[in-house]
Design a protein around this motif. Structure first.
Motif, PDB file in Angstrom:
ATOM      1  N   MET A 241      -7.020  13.366   8.357  1.00 14.30           N
ATOM      2  CA  MET A 241      -6.232  12.483   7.449  1.00 14.30           C
ATOM      3  C   MET A 241      -5.859  12.853   6.373  1.00 14.30           C
ATOM      4  SD  MET A 241      -8.034   8.930   8.917  1.00 14.30           S
ATOM      5  CE  MET A 241      -9.745   9.397   8.685  1.00 14.30           C
ATOM      6  N   SER A 242      -6.033  11.808   5.142  1.00 14.97           N
ATOM      7  CA  SER A 242      -5.363  12.443   3.736  1.00 14.97           C
ATOM      8  C   SER A 242      -6.572  13.249   3.178  1.00 14.97           C
ATOM      9  CB  SER A 242      -5.589  10.899   3.017  1.00 14.97           C
ATOM     10  OG  SER A 242      -6.821  10.599   2.577  1.00 14.97           O
ATOM     11  N   ARG A 243      -7.822  13.421   3.716  1.00 18.50           N
ATOM     12  CA  ARG A 243      -8.949  14.130   3.103  1.00 18.50           C
ATOM     13  C   ARG A 243      -9.063  13.748   1.676  1.00 18.50           C
ATOM     14  NH1 ARG A 243      -6.860  19.004   6.167  1.00 18.50           N
ATOM     15  NH2 ARG A 243      -8.273  19.392   7.985  1.00 18.50           N
ATOM     16  N   GLY A 244      -9.133  12.501   1.429  1.00 23.83           N
ATOM     17  CA  GLY A 244      -9.515  12.090  -0.001  1.00 23.83           C
ATOM     18  C   GLY A 244      -8.430  12.057  -0.795  1.00 23.83           C
ATOM     19  N   ARG A 245      -7.071  11.900  -0.464  1.00 28.82           N
ATOM     20  CA  ARG A 245      -6.294  11.709  -1.493  1.00 28.82           C
ATOM     21  C   ARG A 245      -6.395  10.556  -2.508  1.00 28.82           C
ATOM     22  NH1 ARG A 245      -0.195  11.376   0.781  1.00 28.82           N
ATOM     23  NH2 ARG A 245      -1.309   9.743   2.080  1.00 28.82           N
ATOM     24  N   GLU A 246      -6.315  10.690  -3.409  1.00 28.45           N
ATOM     25  CA  GLU A 246      -6.521   9.603  -4.317  1.00 28.45           C
ATOM     26  C   GLU A 246      -5.474   8.627  -4.668  1.00 28.45           C
ATOM     27  OE1 GLU A 246      -8.311  10.083  -8.327  1.00 28.45           O
ATOM     28  OE2 GLU A 246     -10.354  11.031  -7.671  1.00 28.45           O
ATOM     29  N   TYR A 247      -5.354   7.352  -4.672  1.00 23.80           N
ATOM     30  CA  TYR A 247      -4.596   6.656  -5.144  1.00 23.80           C
ATOM     31  C   TYR A 247      -4.752   5.213  -5.967  1.00 23.80           C
ATOM     32  CZ  TYR A 247      -0.497   3.148  -4.922  1.00 23.80           C
ATOM     33  OH  TYR A 247       0.549   2.366  -5.146  1.00 23.80           O
ATOM     34  N   ARG A 248      -4.691   5.300  -7.057  1.00 26.96           N
ATOM     35  CA  ARG A 248      -5.128   4.204  -7.877  1.00 26.96           C
ATOM     36  C   ARG A 248      -4.164   3.302  -8.521  1.00 26.96           C
ATOM     37  NH1 ARG A 248     -10.518   5.402  -8.556  1.00 26.96           N
ATOM     38  NH2 ARG A 248     -11.179   7.578  -8.113  1.00 26.96           N
ATOM     39  N   ASP A 249      -3.080   3.315  -7.849  1.00 28.14           N
ATOM     40  CA  ASP A 249      -2.031   2.367  -8.379  1.00 28.14           C
ATOM     41  C   ASP A 249      -2.023   0.899  -7.819  1.00 28.14           C
ATOM     42  OD1 ASP A 249       0.157   1.412  -9.613  1.00 28.14           O
ATOM     43  OD2 ASP A 249       1.571   3.136  -9.004  1.00 28.14           O
ATOM     44  N   ASP A 250      -1.183   0.146  -7.953  1.00 33.56           N
ATOM     45  CA  ASP A 250      -1.010  -1.124  -6.975  1.00 33.56           C
ATOM     46  C   ASP A 250      -0.706  -1.011  -5.533  1.00 33.56           C
ATOM     47  OD1 ASP A 250      -0.302  -3.748  -6.230  1.00 33.56           O
ATOM     48  OD2 ASP A 250       1.178  -4.047  -7.600  1.00 33.56           O
ATOM     49  N   VAL A 251      -1.843  -1.582  -4.854  1.00 31.84           N
ATOM     50  CA  VAL A 251      -1.717  -1.521  -3.320  1.00 31.84           C
ATOM     51  C   VAL A 251      -0.368  -2.079  -2.965  1.00 31.84           C
ATOM     52  CG1 VAL A 251      -2.588  -3.834  -3.025  1.00 31.84           C
ATOM     53  CG2 VAL A 251      -3.177  -1.885  -1.228  1.00 31.84           C
ATOM     54  N   MET A 252       0.107  -2.905  -3.487  1.00 32.60           N
ATOM     55  CA  MET A 252       1.529  -3.199  -3.189  1.00 32.60           C
ATOM     56  C   MET A 252       2.423  -2.231  -3.014  1.00 32.60           C
ATOM     57  SD  MET A 252       0.866  -6.400  -2.188  1.00 32.60           S
ATOM     58  CE  MET A 252       2.735  -7.115  -1.984  1.00 32.60           C
ATOM     59  N   ALA A 253       2.190  -1.238  -3.730  1.00 37.88           N
ATOM     60  CA  ALA A 253       3.422  -0.269  -3.657  1.00 37.88           C
ATOM     61  C   ALA A 253       2.887   1.257  -2.718  1.00 37.88           C
ATOM     62  CB  ALA A 253       3.808   0.136  -5.293  1.00 37.88           C
ATOM     63  N   GLY A 255       3.199   1.951  -0.056  1.00 35.14           N
ATOM     64  CA  GLY A 255       4.003   2.596   0.903  1.00 35.14           C
ATOM     65  C   GLY A 255       4.589   3.703   0.345  1.00 35.14           C
ATOM     66  N   LYS A 256       4.791   3.914  -0.669  1.00 37.05           N
ATOM     67  CA  LYS A 256       5.535   5.062  -1.346  1.00 37.05           C
ATOM     68  C   LYS A 256       4.988   6.385  -0.744  1.00 37.05           C
ATOM     69  CE  LYS A 256       3.436   4.863  -5.890  1.00 37.05           C
ATOM     70  NZ  LYS A 256       3.823   4.389  -7.421  1.00 37.05           N
ATOM     71  N   LEU A 306       8.596  -0.926   4.077  1.00 34.52           N
ATOM     72  CA  LEU A 306       7.230  -0.918   4.320  1.00 34.52           C
ATOM     73  C   LEU A 306       6.544  -2.040   3.454  1.00 34.52           C
ATOM     74  CD1 LEU A 306       6.007   2.566   4.965  1.00 34.52           C
ATOM     75  CD2 LEU A 306       6.226   0.798   6.599  1.00 34.52           C
ATOM     76  N   TYR A 307       6.205  -3.091   3.867  1.00 32.33           N
ATOM     77  CA  TYR A 307       5.474  -4.114   3.291  1.00 32.33           C
ATOM     78  C   TYR A 307       4.039  -4.136   3.702  1.00 32.33           C
ATOM     79  CZ  TYR A 307      10.169  -5.995   3.476  1.00 32.33           C
ATOM     80  OH  TYR A 307      11.490  -6.336   3.738  1.00 32.33           O
TER      81      TYR A 307
END
Length: 441
Positions: A241-253, A255-256, A306-307
Motif C-alpha cells: 500500500m502506501s508504505r507509511g506515506r504521511e498526510y497531515r492535512d485536512d481529511v476532506m481534501a 482525495g488529492k 472524490l468526496y
C-alpha cells in the motif's frame, strides 16, 4: 442501532441474555469483559479461556466478578455457567463445546490455534465473532465456507478497523455514492520495530509487546486492510500500500492523493496513510448524478469528483457487543468476503535472515507483513505473514526481501496450512500449495 438496542432490551426483559464466551484473556478481552458486565443489557459473559487460566480469573475479577470458578471439565464448566457465574478455563475447547454458550469471541490473534477453535465452534452450533484480524486475513474465506456448511456465521467486529470501515462503506453506498478508496489511518509506521523497541509503550498501556509491534511495523494494518479488500473486491495499488506515506492535512481534501481514473480502472482500492488528524478511517466516493453533486457541494463536501467521508475513532471493545447482537439476533455478518481472497499479507524480512534459522511469529523480530494482491501472492508463492511462526529457512534472505514457500520448511501437520491450501483450490482452482504440503508430509 435502535433495532439492536430494542432487541437486546427485550432479551433482558425476558431474562434470556446472549451468553458470550471469550477466547483469550489479553488486553482486548479485559475491556470487553468489563463492557459486557456493566454496559450491555441482554448479554452475559459466560466464560473466558486462556492458556494461563489465572489470567482469565484476573480478567473476571477486573470486570467485577468475585469468586469466579476455574474448571477443566466440561460438565463442571457448564454447571458453573448455569449457576449464573462466569467460568474460567485453560481448555478453550470446553467453550466451543458448551451448550451453555451461544457465541464465541476470538481475541487471541492466533491463526493456527484459532483455526481449531473456530471449526470446533461451528461443529457445536456456535457463531464466532473475530477480534482476530490475522486469522480472518489468512484463512477467513475458507473458514466461512465451513461456517455455511454448519449454518453458522463467522463475522468481523464493530469497533475494530475493518468493521468501522465496512460500516462506513455500507452507509456511503446507502447515500447513492460509489466508493473508490477505503482508507485507514496510522499514528506511525516503522517496519523495523520489535518487541524491544515497543516494550515501554506496551507496559504503559498494559498491552502485549508483540501485538503492539505488529501495529507499529505495519503488519496489523495489512491484515485489517486485507479483510476490507476481500469484503469489497478492492485491491492494493502496489504491494505494501502506501508504505507509511504521511498526510497531515485536512481529511476532506485527502482525495488529492489519488488518481480517480486509476481507482475506476482497478474497481476500487484499499490504502492507509500516516498522521491525518482527527481521523481513523475514511472512504473516498463519487456520485454519478450532477444534480446530487450540486447538493454535495452545497453541504460542504466540496466539488468532487472524490468526496471524503470519515470516522474519527474506533472504539473496539465498546462496539464489539453490537456485532455479537447483529450475528446472534439478526444473522447479520460484518465484512464477509465476496468470495476467495483478493488481497493477502505476505512476509517480509525485518533483518538479514540466515539459512537454518526458525522464524518467530508476526510482531516479533524477524518479519513484517505487507498487503499484496492475491495474483502476485500466488504467482510468487509468497509465504503468508500469519503463518511464519515455526518455519525453518533453507536459504539466506536479505532484509526487506519477500519470503516464499521455496525459502522455508513448514512445521508439520498444521491445520491452518491445510485450510489455506483448500482456500486456493476452492476459490482459484490452484493446487500448488496442496502439492507442496503433500511433499512436505
Amino acid at each position: 442501532m435502535l433495532i439492536v438496542d430494542t432487541a437486546l432490551k427485550r432479551r433482558a426483559e425476558e431474562n434470556n441474555p446472549i451468553r458470550v464466551g471469550i477466547l483469550g484473556a489479553g488486553f482486548m478481552c479485559q475491556g470487553l469483559a468489563n463492557q459486557l458486565a456493566h454496559s450491555v443489557p441482554g448479554m452475559r459473559l459466560a466464560a473466558i479461556s486462556n492458556r494461563r487460566p489465572e489470567r482469565a480469573l484476573n480478567v473476571l475479577a477486573y470486570a467485577g466478578f468475585e469468586n469466579s470458578k476455574l474448571s477443566d471439565r466440561q460438565t463442571e464448566l457448564d454447571e458453573i455457567i448455569r449457576s449464573g457465574k462466569p467460568a474460567a478455563t485453560e481448555d478453550a475447547m470446553l467453550l466451543a463445546r458448551s451448550p451453555e454458550i451461544d457465541v464465541l469471541v476470538d481475541t487471541t490473534g492466533s491463526v493456527e490455534f484459532g483455526a481449531h477453535l473456530v471449526l470446533e465452534a461451528f461443529k457445536h452450533g456456535k457463531d464466532v465473532v473475530l477480534m482476530n484480524a490475522e486469522i480472518d486475513a489468512t484463512i477467513g474465506p475458507i473458514l466461512r465456507v465451513h461456517a455455511h456448511r454448519y449454518g453458522r456465521i463467522l463475522s468481523a467486529c464493530d469497533g475494530d478497523e475493518p468493521g468501522v470501515q465496512m460500516n462506513l462503506v455500507r452507509w456511503v453506498r446507502g447515500l447513492g455514492l460509489t466508493p473508490r478508496l477505503i482508507g485507514n489511518i496510522k499514528g506511525l509506521q516503522d517496519p523495523y520495530r520489535t518487541p524491544t523497541t515497543q516494550k515501554a509503550w506496551a507496559e504503559r498501556w498494559g498491552q502485549n509487546a508483540a501485538m503492539v509491534t505488529s501495529f507499529a511495523d505495519g503488519s496489523k494494518i495489512s491484515f485489517e486492510q486485507s479483510i476490507v479488500a476481500n469484503a469489497t473486491g478492492f485491491k492494493v495499488l502496489q504491494r505494501g500500500m502506501s508504505r507509511g506515506r504521511e498526510y497531515r492535512d485536512d481529511v476532506m481534501a485527502i482525495g488529492k492523493l489519488y488518481d480517480i481514473d486509476q481507482l475506476r480502472e482497478l474497481g476500487g482500492a484499499i490504502d492507509y496513510v500516516v498522521g491525518t488528524p482527527l481521523t481513523k478511517v475514511f472512504v473516498l466516493a463519487e456520485h454519478p448524478d450532477p444534480k446530487q453533486q450540486h447538493y454535495l457541494n452545497l453541504y460542504k463536501m466540496g466539488e468532487g469528483p472524490l468526496y471524503s467521508f470519515f470516522t474519527p475513532y474506533h472504539l473496539v471493545h465498546f462496539e464489539t457487543p453490537l456485532s455479537i447482537a447483529r450475528v446472534v439476533l439478526f444473522r447479520d455478518e460484518l465484512a464477509p468476503p465476496l468470495g476467495g481472497p483478493v488481497v493477502e499479507v505476505c512476509a517480509i524480512a525485518k533483518r538479514d535472515l540466515k539459512a537454518g534459522e526458525t522464524l518467530d511469529d508476526y510482531g516479533m523480530y524477524m518479519t513484517y507483513g505487507e498487503a499484496v494482491n492475491v495474483d502476485e501472492m500466488s504467482a510468487g508463492r509468497y509465504l503468508p505473514e500469519g503463518l511464519v511462526a515455526g518455519c525453518r529457512l533453507v536459504r539466506d534472505i536479505a532484509k526487506d526481501e519477500v519470503l516464499t514457500y521455496d525459502d522455508i520448511v513448514l512445521p508439520p501437520g498444521r491445520l491452518a496450512d491445510t485450510l489455506r491450501a483448500e482456500q486456493y483450490r476452492h476459490f482459484r482452482g490452484e493446487t500448488w500449495l496442496e502439492d507442496l504440503l503433500k511433499i512436505a508430509a
